[in-house]
Motif scaffolding. Structure first.
Motif, PDB file in Angstrom:
ATOM      1  N   VAL A  74       1.059  -1.140  -0.034  1.00 49.69           N
ATOM      2  CA  VAL A  74       0.013   0.180  -0.052  1.00 49.69           C
ATOM      3  C   VAL A  74       1.022   1.300   0.024  1.00 49.69           C
ATOM      4  O   VAL A  74       1.696   1.403   0.954  1.00 49.69           O
ATOM      5  CB  VAL A  74      -0.856   0.123   1.263  1.00 49.69           C
ATOM      6  CG1 VAL A  74      -1.632   1.112   1.185  1.00 49.69           C
ATOM      7  CG2 VAL A  74      -1.846  -1.234   1.219  1.00 49.69           C
ATOM      8  N   LEU A  75       0.874   2.156  -0.984  1.00 51.57           N
ATOM      9  CA  LEU A  75       1.585   3.389  -1.196  1.00 51.57           C
ATOM     10  C   LEU A  75       0.886   4.416  -1.548  1.00 51.57           C
ATOM     11  O   LEU A  75      -0.291   4.442  -2.018  1.00 51.57           O
ATOM     12  CB  LEU A  75       2.663   2.854  -2.491  1.00 51.57           C
ATOM     13  CG  LEU A  75       3.853   1.918  -2.197  1.00 51.57           C
ATOM     14  CD1 LEU A  75       4.278   1.389  -3.241  1.00 51.57           C
ATOM     15  CD2 LEU A  75       4.512   2.245  -1.136  1.00 51.57           C
ATOM     16  N   GLY A  76       1.620   5.623  -1.269  1.00 51.33           N
ATOM     17  CA  GLY A  76       1.027   6.787  -1.607  1.00 51.33           C
ATOM     18  C   GLY A  76       0.654   6.989  -3.123  1.00 51.33           C
ATOM     19  O   GLY A  76       1.085   6.156  -4.131  1.00 51.33           O
ATOM     20  N   PRO A  81       6.266  12.589  -2.560  1.00 55.15           N
ATOM     21  CA  PRO A  81       7.707  12.438  -2.112  1.00 55.15           C
ATOM     22  C   PRO A  81       7.873  10.998  -1.504  1.00 55.15           C
ATOM     23  O   PRO A  81       8.946  10.477  -1.935  1.00 55.15           O
ATOM     24  CB  PRO A  81       7.617  13.420  -1.139  1.00 55.15           C
ATOM     25  CG  PRO A  81       7.012  14.553  -1.463  1.00 55.15           C
ATOM     26  CD  PRO A  81       5.704  13.700  -2.158  1.00 55.15           C
ATOM     27  N   ILE A  82       6.923  10.474  -0.791  1.00 57.34           N
ATOM     28  CA  ILE A  82       7.370   9.262  -0.160  1.00 57.34           C
ATOM     29  C   ILE A  82       7.173   8.015  -1.127  1.00 57.34           C
ATOM     30  O   ILE A  82       8.130   7.271  -0.978  1.00 57.34           O
ATOM     31  CB  ILE A  82       6.084   8.796   0.864  1.00 57.34           C
ATOM     32  CG1 ILE A  82       6.425   9.588   2.247  1.00 57.34           C
ATOM     33  CG2 ILE A  82       6.371   7.451   1.602  1.00 57.34           C
ATOM     34  CD1 ILE A  82       5.479   9.545   3.502  1.00 57.34           C
ATOM     35  N   ASP A 146      18.631   3.102   7.069  1.00 59.18           N
ATOM     36  CA  ASP A 146      19.497   4.197   7.338  1.00 59.18           C
ATOM     37  C   ASP A 146      19.042   5.542   6.154  1.00 59.18           C
ATOM     38  O   ASP A 146      20.074   6.060   5.831  1.00 59.18           O
ATOM     39  CB  ASP A 146      20.966   3.611   6.585  1.00 59.18           C
ATOM     40  CG  ASP A 146      20.804   3.184   5.087  1.00 59.18           C
ATOM     41  OD1 ASP A 146      19.776   3.193   4.770  1.00 59.18           O
ATOM     42  OD2 ASP A 146      21.762   2.877   4.707  1.00 59.18           O
ATOM     43  N   TRP A 147      17.888   5.579   6.290  1.00 60.90           N
ATOM     44  CA  TRP A 147      17.373   6.938   5.722  1.00 60.90           C
ATOM     45  C   TRP A 147      16.108   7.523   6.351  1.00 60.90           C
ATOM     46  O   TRP A 147      15.695   6.808   7.291  1.00 60.90           O
ATOM     47  CB  TRP A 147      16.956   6.578   4.053  1.00 60.90           C
ATOM     48  CG  TRP A 147      16.110   5.387   3.883  1.00 60.90           C
ATOM     49  CD1 TRP A 147      16.448   4.197   3.961  1.00 60.90           C
ATOM     50  CD2 TRP A 147      14.783   5.324   3.726  1.00 60.90           C
ATOM     51  NE1 TRP A 147      15.499   3.155   3.768  1.00 60.90           N
ATOM     52  CE2 TRP A 147      14.362   3.890   3.613  1.00 60.90           C
ATOM     53  CE3 TRP A 147      13.751   6.146   3.470  1.00 60.90           C
ATOM     54  CZ2 TRP A 147      12.921   3.582   3.533  1.00 60.90           C
ATOM     55  CZ3 TRP A 147      12.442   5.820   3.519  1.00 60.90           C
ATOM     56  CH2 TRP A 147      11.976   4.645   3.543  1.00 60.90           C
ATOM     57  N   SER A 148      16.044   8.826   5.963  1.00 65.37           N
ATOM     58  CA  SER A 148      14.752   9.243   6.641  1.00 65.37           C
ATOM     59  C   SER A 148      13.830   9.778   5.526  1.00 65.37           C
ATOM     60  O   SER A 148      14.095  10.037   4.428  1.00 65.37           O
ATOM     61  CB  SER A 148      15.150  10.227   7.645  1.00 65.37           C
ATOM     62  OG  SER A 148      15.711  11.395   7.002  1.00 65.37           O
ATOM     63  N   LEU A 149      12.371  10.022   5.906  1.00 63.60           N
ATOM     64  CA  LEU A 149      11.433  10.504   4.892  1.00 63.60           C
ATOM     65  C   LEU A 149      11.772  11.976   4.621  1.00 63.60           C
ATOM     66  O   LEU A 149      12.421  12.566   5.397  1.00 63.60           O
ATOM     67  CB  LEU A 149      10.101  10.232   5.544  1.00 63.60           C
ATOM     68  CG  LEU A 149       9.680   8.909   5.591  1.00 63.60           C
ATOM     69  CD1 LEU A 149       8.229   8.688   6.530  1.00 63.60           C
ATOM     70  CD2 LEU A 149       9.652   8.141   4.343  1.00 63.60           C
ATOM     71  N   ALA A 150      11.291  12.261   3.368  1.00 60.96           N
ATOM     72  CA  ALA A 150      11.374  13.845   3.041  1.00 60.96           C
ATOM     73  C   ALA A 150      10.723  14.543   3.879  1.00 60.96           C
ATOM     74  O   ALA A 150       9.608  14.091   4.806  1.00 60.96           O
ATOM     75  CB  ALA A 150      10.744  13.731   1.637  1.00 60.96           C
TER      76      ALA A 150
END
Length: 182
Positions: A74-76, A81-82, A146-150
């Motif tokens: 389930v995605l935007g 951006p996500i 090892d990453w963060s969301l916008a």
């Protein structure tokens, strides 16, 4: 005050055509910095959510983007951006991004679809994941990314700033500072 929901892209378009005065949304490379000013408000780490049984199975194995791509996602909406960020992560891992089972920017719907599916997952901001655990019964898969969301930002038109917009921005910053400290 009137509130509108939509993707960052939709809301920024409405800001640029003067339908909206301010937008709180995810920072994106798609915005035109000559027309829109941006102030980063806060950052959110991502969390993978799944139904209880799937989350338990995933927690026992190490993170494998290839195997995750085979699940139901389930995605935007496209070009959010996500969604773009999730696609980049899969491409960086050498696998095609998953084709979503469902597309939505409604966190409640995302949680309900994930909770109901035996093979369904999603990546959402940490605070939303924690709320969905309480509201829909999904679980957070204990993977460390090892990453963060916008980041979430406040957007305003670059020209013609109004005093009321500045007052709103100050109040919003104060509210966030108070809530992020506690």
């Amino acid at each position: 005050m009137t509130l509108h929901e939509g993707t960052s892209e939709q809301l920024l378009s409405r800001l640029q055509d003067h339908t909206l005065d301010l937008v709180i949304g995810r920072a994106s490379t798609a915005m035109d910095p000559a027309q829109v000013s941006m102030e980063i408000l806060y950052r959110q780490p991502p969390r993978l959510i799944a139904g209880r049984r799937l989350a338990a199975r995933l927690a026992r194995v190490r993170l494998d983007w290839r195997r995750l791509s085979e699940l139901d996602w389930v995605l935007g909406a496209p070009h959010t951006p996500i969604r773009e960020q999730v696609a980049s992560i899969f491409l960086g891992a050498g696998t095609a991004p998953p084709i979503p089972l469902t597309e939505s920017y409604s966190s409640r719907l995302i949680g309900e679809v994930v909770a109901a599916g035996e093979r369904t997952v999603s990546i959402v901001p940490a605070d939303i994941a924690e709320e969905l655990v309480r509201v829909t019964g999904v679980l957070i898969v204990p993977y460390t990314f090892d990453w963060s969301l916008a980041p979430v930002a406040l957007f305003r038109r670059a020209a013609g700033r109004r005093p009321v917009d500045q007052l709103f921005a100050v109040s919003l910053r104060d509210l966030l500072r108070e809530n992020l400290v506690h």
